[in-house]
Scaffold this motif. Sequence first.
Motif, mmCIF file in Angstrom:
data_model
loop_
_atom_site.group_PDB
_atom_site.id
_atom_site.type_symbol
_atom_site.label_atom_id
_atom_site.label_comp_id
_atom_site.label_asym_id
_atom_site.label_seq_id
_atom_site.Cartn_x
_atom_site.Cartn_y
_atom_site.Cartn_z
ATOM 1 N N ILE A 111 0.703 -1.123 0.201
ATOM 2 C CA ILE A 111 -0.082 -0.043 0.123
ATOM 3 C C ILE A 111 1.150 1.515 0.309
ATOM 4 O O ILE A 111 0.366 2.229 -1.129
ATOM 5 C CB ILE A 111 -0.827 -0.185 0.908
ATOM 6 N N ASP A 140 4.208 -8.483 6.680
ATOM 7 C CA ASP A 140 5.002 -8.613 6.235
ATOM 8 C C ASP A 140 5.134 -9.882 5.665
ATOM 9 O O ASP A 140 4.370 -11.142 6.026
ATOM 10 C CB ASP A 140 6.369 -8.905 7.373
ATOM 11 N N LEU A 141 5.246 -9.928 3.796
ATOM 12 C CA LEU A 141 5.570 -11.190 3.303
ATOM 13 C C LEU A 141 6.472 -11.794 3.877
ATOM 14 O O LEU A 141 6.505 -13.421 3.295
ATOM 15 C CB LEU A 141 5.287 -10.858 1.895
ATOM 16 N N ALA A 177 6.288 -6.143 -2.566
ATOM 17 C CA ALA A 177 7.771 -6.977 -3.423
ATOM 18 C C ALA A 177 8.920 -5.311 -3.824
ATOM 19 O O ALA A 177 8.624 -4.848 -2.880
ATOM 20 C CB ALA A 177 7.646 -6.949 -5.170
ATOM 21 N N SER A 207 10.857 -3.724 -5.541
ATOM 22 C CA SER A 207 10.633 -3.963 -7.094
ATOM 23 C C SER A 207 11.963 -3.622 -8.381
ATOM 24 O O SER A 207 11.794 -3.536 -9.100
ATOM 25 C CB SER A 207 9.276 -3.317 -7.275
ATOM 26 N N VAL A 222 11.021 -12.568 -0.511
ATOM 27 C CA VAL A 222 9.591 -11.636 -1.247
ATOM 28 C C VAL A 222 9.304 -11.614 -1.558
ATOM 29 O O VAL A 222 7.603 -12.146 -2.078
ATOM 30 C CB VAL A 222 10.180 -9.877 -0.653
ATOM 31 N N GLU A 250 4.620 4.352 -14.329
ATOM 32 C CA GLU A 250 4.870 4.921 -14.002
ATOM 33 C C GLU A 250 4.093 6.733 -13.738
ATOM 34 O O GLU A 250 3.125 5.905 -13.963
ATOM 35 C CB GLU A 250 5.707 5.808 -14.607
ATOM 36 N N ARG A 308 6.628 7.650 -8.622
ATOM 37 C CA ARG A 308 7.336 6.638 -8.854
ATOM 38 C C ARG A 308 8.398 6.583 -7.696
ATOM 39 O O ARG A 308 9.284 7.703 -7.568
ATOM 40 C CB ARG A 308 8.177 7.077 -9.886
HETATM 41 P P1 NAP Z 1 7.379 -0.266 -5.338
HETATM 42 O O1 NAP Z 1 6.324 1.259 -5.390
HETATM 43 O O2 NAP Z 1 8.484 -0.539 -5.170
HETATM 44 O O3 NAP Z 1 5.946 -0.287 -3.856
HETATM 45 C C1 NAP Z 1 7.288 -1.932 -3.409
HETATM 46 C C2 NAP Z 1 6.151 -2.774 -1.555
HETATM 47 O O4 NAP Z 1 5.990 -2.787 -1.848
HETATM 48 C C3 NAP Z 1 5.818 -0.924 -0.752
HETATM 49 O O5 NAP Z 1 4.893 -0.815 -0.304
HETATM 50 C C4 NAP Z 1 7.127 -1.679 0.492
HETATM 51 O O6 NAP Z 1 6.352 -1.050 1.038
HETATM 52 C C5 NAP Z 1 6.326 -3.262 -0.316
HETATM 53 N N1 NAP Z 1 7.251 -4.122 0.221
HETATM 54 C C6 NAP Z 1 8.442 -4.222 -0.086
HETATM 55 N N2 NAP Z 1 8.885 -5.646 0.605
HETATM 56 C C7 NAP Z 1 7.398 -6.201 1.316
HETATM 57 C C8 NAP Z 1 7.853 -6.635 2.813
HETATM 58 N N3 NAP Z 1 8.079 -7.965 3.597
HETATM 59 N N4 NAP Z 1 6.124 -7.450 2.990
HETATM 60 C C9 NAP Z 1 5.421 -6.248 3.148
HETATM 61 N N5 NAP Z 1 5.459 -5.555 1.417
HETATM 62 C C10 NAP Z 1 6.190 -5.077 1.312
HETATM 63 O O7 NAP Z 1 6.194 -0.572 -6.448
HETATM 64 P P2 NAP Z 1 5.701 -0.334 -7.435
HETATM 65 O O8 NAP Z 1 5.855 0.613 -8.595
HETATM 66 O O9 NAP Z 1 4.112 0.076 -6.906
HETATM 67 O O10 NAP Z 1 4.862 -2.300 -7.965
HETATM 68 C C11 NAP Z 1 3.796 -2.866 -7.305
HETATM 69 C C12 NAP Z 1 3.814 -4.191 -7.409
HETATM 70 O O11 NAP Z 1 4.134 -4.169 -8.999
HETATM 71 C C13 NAP Z 1 5.678 -5.037 -7.173
HETATM 72 O O12 NAP Z 1 5.622 -6.419 -6.726
HETATM 73 C C14 NAP Z 1 6.293 -4.744 -8.485
HETATM 74 O O13 NAP Z 1 7.111 -6.022 -8.365
HETATM 75 C C15 NAP Z 1 5.135 -5.612 -9.230
HETATM 76 N N6 NAP Z 1 4.896 -4.303 -10.868
HETATM 77 C C16 NAP Z 1 5.781 -3.419 -10.830
HETATM 78 C C17 NAP Z 1 5.629 -2.416 -12.355
HETATM 79 C C18 NAP Z 1 6.222 -1.139 -12.252
HETATM 80 O O14 NAP Z 1 6.820 -1.155 -13.455
HETATM 81 N N7 NAP Z 1 5.867 0.233 -11.591
HETATM 82 C C19 NAP Z 1 5.182 -3.630 -13.677
HETATM 83 C C20 NAP Z 1 5.417 -4.966 -13.437
HETATM 84 C C21 NAP Z 1 5.276 -5.331 -11.866
HETATM 85 P P3 NAP Z 1 7.940 -0.762 2.260
HETATM 86 O O15 NAP Z 1 6.650 0.559 2.327
HETATM 87 O O16 NAP Z 1 7.245 -1.324 3.659
HETATM 88 O O17 NAP Z 1 9.326 -0.632 1.939
#
Ligand code: NAP
Length: 343
Positions: free
Chosen positions: A10, A57-58, A81, A83, A98, A189, A193
Amino acid sequence: MPKRALITGITGQDGSYLGEYLLSLGYEVWGLVRGQANPRKSRISRLAADLNFINGDLMDQASLVSAVDKVQPHEVYNLGAISFVPMSWEQPELVTEVNGMGVLRMLEAIRIVSGLSAPHRDHGSQIRFYQASSSEMFGKAIETPQSETTGFHPRSPYGVAKVYGHFITRNYRESFGMYAVSGMLFNHESPRRGAEFVTRKISLAVARIKLGLQDKLSLGNLDAVRDWGFAGDYVRAMHAMLQQEDPGDWVIGTGVMHTVRDAVQIAFDHVGLDWRDHVVIDPQLVRPAEVEILCADIGRASAALNWKPTVAFAELMQMMVESDVRQVTREHEYGDLLTAASW
Ligand code: NAP
Ligand code: G4F
């Protein structure tokens, strides 16, 4: 009674847009937050005051069972994740735990709370599950564009872990009759981001260079090709996937390719600067195994989900540059100590 959704991740880019979108649809939204004082929790609370939070936590199976049991969600969106792809070469085991095992733990939490004790095709569960799969799974792509039937060749530990998450999601669908879907999303994005990703790294640097606070921007491979869209559009697709009659796997992107060099050019042009005066190549930023080209075939999603992207790439880069010029100006004028990634 409103539908309830539980979102992991979130505090991230997608979690913030999805949380806002589901609230706008009348959902009761719960975000899973890790850590005892996660600073990003207050950032998302400021954006969407109606969000509810639950700790978890995952990496921690019991916390996920407890969260699912307490929230009793109709829909679970697993966005949590690590990411950032390069981090997966530095900490491959953590990223696998994770991004790969974390998916299994969330599926197990749903299975346990739903009382599914043995695999059986007809059992099912009332809880619908969305897994954030990734175009990184296509990696060294065997065909372009990539669709739901394209095979995988991941190029990083991140991509390999996402392939595990993808197939375990499909396996729980097939083994337990769960409504479990995978969204294979291409790069998306926004002004929210993370500053480590290339588009935001560029937009922040352009803002700082324009304001005279920085002169050079170091980048790696300018020839990499991506299919970049706007995150706000992509969360609508996530929700639409969970409203279909049958669960499945979906490719989401724009179908339009650009290089990193295009992103640089659009961003610098937008503030009247010549990128060649400022960009330097740092070989340290070139990846050990690069994903050279990604482009989505969104034929299935646009027909069946009635979904299409609304923000073109140039508009997206310009939106990010304008947002960062405002943010950097604010920080500079008020001497604010907010980090560059704040929103
Ligand atoms: P992001 O901004 O990096 O956010 C990642 C989130 O995962 C953060 O809220 C983080 O929370 C949380 N997290 C990390 N480790 C965790 C754990 N051990 N347990 C629970 N939560 C944890 O990524 P995003 O761009 O929003 O992407 C969301 C998802 O889509 C990810 O799974 C990413 O791999 C996938 N994805 C993204 C893209 C893209 O272009 N954005 C494309 C394809 C897939 P903290 O605040 O605790 O760090
Ligand atoms: O912005 P990036 O770091 O995103 P990447 O690696 O494509 O991953 C993102 O999209 C995936 C979906 O395809 C998600 F699964 C993943 O979680 C993440 O959201 O890099 C984009 C491209 C790469 O080819 C990289 O080599 O930009 C190239 N690049 C060139 N110079 C750079 C840089 N990337 C970064 N981060 N920093 C640079 O200086």
